[in-house]
Each structure stands twice: as structure tokens, then as C-alpha cells.
Design a protein around this motif. Structure first.
Motif: not given
Ligand SMILES: Nc1nc2c(c(=O)[nH]1)N[C@H]1C(S)=C(S)[C@@H](COP(=O)(O)OP(=O)(O)OC[C@H]3O[C@@H](n4cnc5c(=O)[nH]c(N)nc54)[C@H](O)[C@@H]3O)O[C@H]1N2
Ligand SMILES: Nc1nc2c(c(=O)[nH]1)N[C@H]1C(S)=C(S)[C@@H](COP(=O)(O)OP(=O)(O)OC[C@H]3O[C@@H](n4cnc5c(=O)[nH]c(N)nc54)[C@H](O)[C@@H]3O)O[C@H]1N2
Ligand code: SF4
Ligand SMILES: [Mo]
Length: 743
Positions: A310-321
Motif C-alpha cells: 500500500w505505502l509504495v503506491d501511496a508514495l507514488n500518489v503523494l509525489t504525483g507520480n
């Protein structure tokens, strides 16, 4: 007649390399090279692909079915299966038959097209697969975040400028949940264009050595590190607000609130990563123009597998990526219709009988298979169907499962080898050689870093009377219903119902047309090929049965693109993919938020003193079943216990000495390999070894038996949200064996 050349996709790992095979006039594969004309792999090949000829011609490969150890004809074998299954179902009910599906089933055309029919025919809830020893956490994470457990974003390797990679070692594995032939070359290309690669791993792997930066992490603690990255993005106001995600994400404030407690200083004692390094990592991630976070098996096969995924893709969302070029993107496989709407993801529709573990993705955790076999009572599993799996070696506490398999009333295995698992089977149904098998990668083109399609027809015809694996599985599905007959009839049923649905569905390219008319247009090949043709024509690049005359058909793929068809770089497609109830990306699903309680508890009481075990992969191996290829096992023993020199000294062993490794579940003795590439307090043993069991028929593997790490992994430890096995961070004790046995 002399030598001839043929082309096909390598079926061994996820990299999808195109191969050029040389065959002699007997049909034996005499040489294998990379197919330089393949637009995706461009000639790349690894030692496993290069020795496909030896695997293909392995004299230990079963040529005929076995019934109670004796070679028989196919009709007799299927009759034995029909009777064996019917007898158990009659007396004990449908759930008394379990199914276990292994890894190679995802690498074939037959597996994805026919296995569901077998499970459906059996009508059992006891489905187990290697997915719960692998990537199930990622399915659960994507299921809750995007609505579809198969909507797994992959790092856009060829366009990213910054890759943060956790628990992956593509220089050995050639990549996973990100199909990318020549993954190593693609990493070097990131660096060559001025980008950065960071690897987080308890070992300094070959991938870590290639990377610009390597962070040692204490096994099993990635979730803390990832939470601290999320924390830092919020605390330092680094969260991107990209336009393309505006109004399409739920849960930002919830995630911010959860991350508050995970300041870098607080997670340092748990992870071993200094706070300033965590902050810098977060800033680099946010500051890179195009960045992707990618977590693989090291992050899945641990107690916080789903939180990590989850957090891997949460980071992808949070960084706009997310869903952006150079970020984490959703592949668009050519065979998958985009018009079909799916039901939002849920888990726990049923539970396992003994431990009450929730169903996930239609299956139960392999970590509880032995419980279901051993525990008496209503619903006890008495029969097992295995397809391309070796759980007697690959599952957690495999030694227990191995014993339990011996007690089954009936077992049938679809497998080319008589190995640690299939030696327990009453009937073994061997699929043909790779050279006799067609290939289209249904599972992995959905995870590829470019959209790509390739169809490889068999390069050698099947001997008379020998079924393809597709027809073998179709006939097994029939046998499971108690029937027999022409297995191709199953394909006819599926084609008819798919075309009926597609023509009735608004938005499909064939809406309103006559199913019969479409049926007549299908490829003239085998019924398997007709199904693939149907899928491609209904897919996003398809011809829509003539609606787009320039579109893809199987005939076109086969004749005009024998080396494969590049369908381009990944394209933003979040709208096609999203199927959550809210219609938005769920950044902070409530089940995940609740599971963060476990992180809080562990933060309060970090346990960093004991030794823990992790796994590893080696380029010349592939799970349990390539150890019968002489070229791949030649040379030094790779099934060694790696440990830090400080730990070796502490327990008094030197290179080559024997170490006894003991856990809650058992003991193994392995040869010590002291190396500072492993963190202190961590030991590493590869999986897939232990080929010394009686009753197998793999002569080369027996000579290079190694030891089974899964004698010490623990089936009681799982990631609770996905049921996934925990292979990393297993608490063990070490002891020098003295005197060292001579081997
Ligand atoms: N400790 C530890 N354990 C692990 C892992 C780990 O990292 N550490 N990794 C886990 C992972 S990621 C996975 S995927 C699992 C794998 O677990 P499994 O899938 O259970 O095991 P494999 O070793 O891949 O066994 C594959 C079987 O398929 C057979 N086979 C080969 N080709 C074909 C074919 O064309 N058709 C059919 N029908 N059969 C074929 C082989 O003979 C073999 O019996 O292991 C898991 N186990
Ligand atoms: N040569 C070869 N290739 C293979 C396979 C094989 O057996 N051999 N198996 C295939 C299969 S089935 C799969 S699923 C893929 C897997 O592909 P990868 O995910 O790339 O698998 P590994 O090479 O095992 O890399 C996992 C890394 O995770 C690290 N690790 C262990 N514990 C932790 C942890 O707690 N945190 C972090 N951050 N890292 C950790 C390990 O040290 C290891 O370097 O490979 C596939 N390709
Ligand atoms: S990298 Fe994987 S797909 Fe490519 S040749 Fe090697 S085993 Fe085959
Ligand atoms: Mo795997």
C-alpha cells in the motif's frame, strides 16, 4: 534436412525475452540465443534462457502419465483421475478436494486460460496458489486502492529519473511485477540519463552494488521506513498536488493523520536507517521530476506485506507520480478488454476451516494448506490437485506439508517432473516440452513496462496422442465434473458465452452484433488459439472483429509480427482502471489504517536483538525446478548460509563450516558463507533446494540437493490482510556444527 531456426518467448521468468532456437532434424533444441528482432528484449538473454535446450531435452522429463508410479496411456490416466476425484467428492463433499496452483502456471498460455475451469468444475473453496507465497499483498493493496487486484502499477523504467526500489534484486531475478527484459540495462540507462537508483535491502545485492545508493534495512521493517517517508512528505510540505489527480484521490487527510506518529527519528531504531537519510530520501523522491517507488518480494513476503505494498503506491500518489510518464503506470495488455466493468474488490467472502483465515482473490493462504489436510472433521481436505507447483519445497514449513501430502486419499499433479511434491501423487499428467508448447504471456504482459504482444506457435509438433497442456487441463476440468469427451468443447462453451456477453454490452467494440457472425471470423487454429484471437480482437488494440480493420488479430500477430509487436510506451489510463466504489483512488483504506496498529505496537517495543533469516535468488536458478539442468548447477554450491563475518566469528564458524539453523518449526544445516554483503544479525539462505527426498526422478538435482530453507520458515506467521507467507525476518538461532560433517 539440417538445422533450422525457430522463435519463441522464454517461459521461465517474468522478463518475456524473445529466444532464437536452433533445432536439429530430430527436433532437439541444439542452441538458444536471444532474438535480436524482438522489439522488447532486443536479443537479451540470461543463462536460464540460454540453457532452455537442456531443459527441453531433459531425459528425466516424463514422457507419459504415471498412475501409481507406472507409465500408462492418457485414457487410463484420466479415468483414474475421474474415479479418484469422484470417490472423494461422493464421500466427503466438494471442499474435500483442494487445488494448488504453482508459479509456472502463470508463465504459460494454458494456465490462465484453463485453470479457472478446473476450480469451477470441482466447486471447491479450497483453492491455494503460490500467490500467497509471493505477491498477494500487492493484489490486496491494489484491490483496495484502485478497486481491482490486478491493477498493479509498474515503474515506468525507461522514462523515470529516479527509482526507489525495495526488496527486489532484478540483477538475479530479472524483475518481477514489472516485466522488463534486460532490467539491468534499463537500470543503467536511468543512471546514464542522469537519474538515480536507490536500493533498500538487508543485503548488498548485485542490484544494490549497481545502484547509486544502497540502504541496509533490518528485515521486515520496510513499513516503518515507508511511513517515515510519508511523514516527511507531509511534514515538509512536499506532497505534490498534480492536476491529473485533482478530485480523484480520497483519504489524503487520513493518511496525513496516520503518518504523524512516524517521524524518521522514531523509526530509526527499528529499521536501522538514520533519520537524516530517511529525510533526504523523501526529499529526493519529491524533488525528482519523474520518480517511481517499486517494492517487490522482499516487501511482500513479510509480516507487513500489505502495508508495504500500500505505502509504495501511496508514495507514488503523494509525489504525483501515479499514472504519469516516468512514474508508476498501468500497463494495457492487448488481450484484456477495457470495457468490462468489475465489481469493487473485497476479501473474506469465505474463511478457511481450521484457522478461519479470510479468502483473498478467491483463494486461501498456502500457509494453512497443511492445517486443512491434517485436521480431522467435516470439510477436511482428502484429495489434492496440483498444477505446476512444488509446495513440498516452496511453502512455509514445507516439511510439515510434505508429510501431510503423504496422507492424502487421492492426489493428481500436472507436472513434467516426478519431484518432491509429485512423488506423492497417485496420477501425474505431464505437459509436453516447451518446444512443443505455444506461448502468449497472458499474465505477464499485464505487468510489462511497455505494451507488448507476442504469440509463439509450437516449434515442434506434438507426438500423436499427446495432449497440449491446454487440452490436458481442459480434459482435467471435464474429469473433475465426472465427464470425459473432447476437451475442445470447453473452449467452445467459453467462446460462445464471451461473445454473447460482449455483443450485449454497451461500450464493447462488438455491441449489437451477431455472436454467430463473430464466431465464424475466428482464427482457424486450435481452440486455444481461437480463444486468444477472440481476446485480442476484443482488446484495446484489437480489430473489434472488423470494426477497426487495421487492429490486432491473432492471425496478424502470428504472421506479421513473429518476433513480437511493440504497442508503445505505457499510457496514462487511470480512468480505465479505477473501479473503487467511490470512483476515486483510495489513499487510506480503512482496513489498512486499522492494521497500522501493529506498527504502533512494534514502535513501542522494538525487537532488534535476535538473528533473523531472509531468502535470496540466484541468476542460475528458478525456484525449485531448474536444478536438474546440468549447466545451471555446475560450479560452486549456491545453497549456502550467508552471514555477516561478525556473526560467523561470534558462533565460531569459517567459510565452508556447517551451521545449524533452528527456528520454531525445525532445523537445517547449511554451509557457512561469511560475507559483509549481509547485515549483522541477518542470515540468508536461498529457497527451492532440498532434492534428497526418496521417490523423485530428478537425477541431476539429487546430485546437487542443497537444503530446504522452508524447513525453518513458519506457516503460523502470515501477513494478516493478505494471508501471505512470511519468508523474511524469520527468527532463528545459529550454532556451529562440530565436528563439521564431510560432504
Ligand atoms: N523461503 C522461500 N520460499 C519461497 C520463496 C522465497 O523467496 N523464499 N518464493 C516463493 C515464490 S515467489 C514462489 S512463486 C513460490 C513458487 O512455488 P511453486 O510454484 O510451488 O514452486 P516451483 O518451484 O516454482 O515449482 C514449479 C513446478 O512446476 C513444474 N513445471 C515446470 N514447468 C511446467 C509446465 O510447463 N507446466 C506444468 N504444469 N508444470 C511445470 C515444475 O516441475 C515444478 O514442479 O515459491 C515461494 N517459496
Ligand atoms: N534467477 C531467478 N530468477 C527468478 C526467480 C528465481 O528463483 N531465480 N524466481 C522468480 C519469482 S517466482 C519471483 S516472485 C521473482 C522475485 O523477484 P525479486 O523480488 O527481484 O526477488 P529476489 O531476487 O528474491 O529479491 C528480493 C530481495 O529482497 C531482499 N529482502 C529480504 N527481506 C527484505 C526485507 O525485509 N526488506 C527489504 N527491503 N528487502 C528484503 C532480499 O535480500 C533480496 O535481495 O523472481 C523471479 N525470477
Ligand atoms: S531473463 Fe527470464 S525470460 Fe529472459 S532468458 Fe532469462 S529466464 Fe528467460
Ligand atoms: Mo514468485
Amino acid at each position: 534436412m539440417g538445422d533450422r531456426t525457430a522463435f519463441r518467448t522464454c517461459p521461465l521468468c517474468e522478463a518475456l525475452c524473445g529466444l532464437e532456437l536452433t533445432l536439429d532434424d530430430t527436433g532437439a533444441v541444439t542452441r538458444v540465443r536471444g532474438d535480436v528482432k524482438d522489439p522488447f528484449s532486443k536479443g537479451f538473454i540470461c543463462p536460464k534462457g540460454a540453457t532452455l535446450g537442456s531443459l527441453d531435452g531433459d531425459p528425466d522429463r516424463l514422457a507419459e502419465p504415471l498412475v501409481n508410479g507406472e507409465a500408462t496411456g492418457w485414457d487410463e490416466a484420466f479415468e483414474a483421475v475421474r474415479q479418484g476425484l469422484a470417490s472423494v467428492i461422493e464421500r466427503h463433499g466438494r471442499d474435500a478436494v483442494a487445488v494448488y496452483i504453482g508459479n509456472p502456471t502463470a508463465h504459460s498460455i494454458a494456465g490462465p486460460l484453463y485453470v479457472a475451469a478446473i476450480v469451477k468444475a470441482l466447486g471447491t473453496r479450497n483453492l491455494f496458489t503460490a500467490s500467497t507465497a509471493d505477491q498477494m499483498p500487492k493484489h490486496v493493496a491494489c484491490g483496495h486502492m484502485f478497486g481491482d487486484p490486478l491493477a498493479i502499477p509498474v515503474p515506468d523504467l525507461d522514462r523515470t529519473d529516479h527509482l526507489l526500489m525495495l526488496g527486489a534484486n532484478p540483477l538475479e531475478s530479472n524483475g518481477s511485477l514489472a516485466s522488463a527484459p534486460d532490467f539491468p540495462g534499463r537500470l543503467k540507462a536511468i543512471q546514464a540519463r542522469g537519474g538515480k537508483v536507490t536500493v533498500v535491502d538487508p543485503r548488498r545485492t548485485r542490484t544494490a552494488a549497481l545502484a547509486d545508493e544502497h540502504l541496509f534495512i533490518r528485515p521486515g521493517t520496510d513499513a516503518f521506513f515507508l511511513m517515515a517517508l510519508v511523514h516527511t512528505l507531509f511534514a515538509e510540505d512536499l506532497v505534490a498536488s498534480p492536476e491529473h489527480l485533482a478530485g480523484r484521490v480520497n483519504g489524503l487527510d487520513d493518511l496525513r493523520a496516520i503518518a504523524v506518529d512516524f517521524a524518521p527519528e522514531r523509526v530509526t531504531p527499528v529499521t536501522g536507517i538514520p533519520a537524516d537519510v530517511i529525510r533526504r530520501t523523501a526529499r529526493e523522491l519529491a524533488g525528482a521530476g519523474r520518480a517511481a517507488v517499486y517494492g517487490r518480494i522482499g516487501t511482500c513476503t513479510q509480516a507487513y506485506g500489505t502495508l508495504n505494498s500500500w505505502l509504495v503506491d501511496a508514495l507514488n500518489v503523494l509525489t504525483g507520480n501515479l499514472d504519469r510518464e516516468g512514474g508508476a503506470m498501468f500497463p494495457r495488455p492487448a488481450h484484456m478488454p477495457v470495457y468490462r466493468r468489475k465489481k469493487p474488490f473485497t476479501t473474506g467472502r469465505w474463511r478457511s476451516r481450521v484457522r478461519g483465515l479470510p479468502e483473498v482473490n478467491g483463494e486461501l493462504p498456502v500457509a494453512t494448506l497443511a492445517d486443512e489436510l491434517e485436521t480431522p472433521g467435516e470439510g477436511q481436505v482428502r484429495a489434492l490437485v496440483t498444477i505446476g507447483g512444488n509446495p513440498a519445497l516452496s511453502s512455509p514449513n514445507a516439511a510439515r506439508l510434505d508429510r501431510a501430502l503423504a496422507g492424502l486419499e487421492f492426489m493428481v499433479s500436472v507436472d513434467p517432473y516426478l519431484n518432491e511434491t509429485t512423488r506423492h501423487a497417485h496420477v501425474v499428467l505431464p505437459p509436453p516440452r516447451p518446444a512443443q508448447t505455444p506461448h502468449y504471456d497472458i499474465a505477464l504482459t499485464g505487468l510489462a513496462v511497455r505494451d507488448y504482444a507476442r504469440y509463439s506457435p509450437p516449434v515442434v509438433p506434438l507426438p500423436d496422442g499427446r495432449p497440449s497442456e491446454a487440452m490436458l487441463l481442459a480434459r482435467l476440468a471435464m474429469a473433475a465434473t465426472g465427464a470425459d469427451g473432447d476437451p475442445a468443447a470447453l473452449d467452445e462453451v467459453i467462446i460462445t458465452s464471451t461473445l454473447a456477453k460482449a455483443t450485449a454490452l454497451a461500450g464493447s467494440p462488438v455491441h449489437g452484433r451477431e455472436p454467430d457472425e463473430l464466431r465464424k471470423m475466428l482464427d482457424s487454429g486450435t481452440s486455444t488459439e481461437q480463444r486468444l484471437d477472440m481476446m485480442l480482437r476484443l482488446g484495446p488494440y484489437g480489430d473489434g472483429f472488423g470494426a477497426d480493420p487495421s487492429g490486432l488479430t491473432l492471425t496478424r500477430l502470428r504472421t506479421e509480427h513473429p518476433h513480437g509487436l511493440d504497442l508503445g510506451a505505457l499510457k496514462p489510463r487511470l480512468d480505465e482502471v479505477l473501479c473503487t466504489t467511490s470512483g476515486r483512488v483510495e489513499l487510506c483504506p480503512s482496513t489498512f489504517a486499522a492494521d497500522v496498529d501493529r506498527l504502533h505496537a512494534a514502535l513501542g517495543a522494538p525487537q532488534n536483538d535476535g538473528t533473523v533469516l531472509i531468502g535470496r535468488r540466484h541468476l542460475r536458478s528458478n525456484n525449485s525446478w531448474l536444478h536438474n539442468v546440468p549447466e545451471l548447477v555446475r560450479g560452486s554450491n549456491t545453497c549456502t548460509l550467508q552471514l555477516n563475518p561478525a556473526d560467523a566469528e561470534r558462533i565460531g564458524v569459517a567459510a565452508g563450516d556447517t551451521v545449524r539453523v533452528t527456528s520454531r518449526t525445525g532445523t537445517v544445516e547449511a554451509v557457512a558463507e561469511p560475507t559483509d554483503t549481509v547485515m549483522p544479525g541477518v542470515v540468508s539462505l536461498p529457497h527451492g533446494w532440498g532434492h534428497d527426498r526418496p521417490g523423485t526422478r530428478t537425477a541431476v538435482a539429487r546430485e546437487h540437493a542443497g537444503v530446504n530453507v522452508n524447513a525453518v520458515t513458519d506457516e503460523q506467521e502470515i501477513d494478516p490482510l493478505s494471508g501471505n507467507a512470511v519468508f523474511n525476518g524469520v527468527p532463528v538461532t545459529l550454532e556451529a556444527v562440530s565436528p563439521a560433517p564431510v560432504s
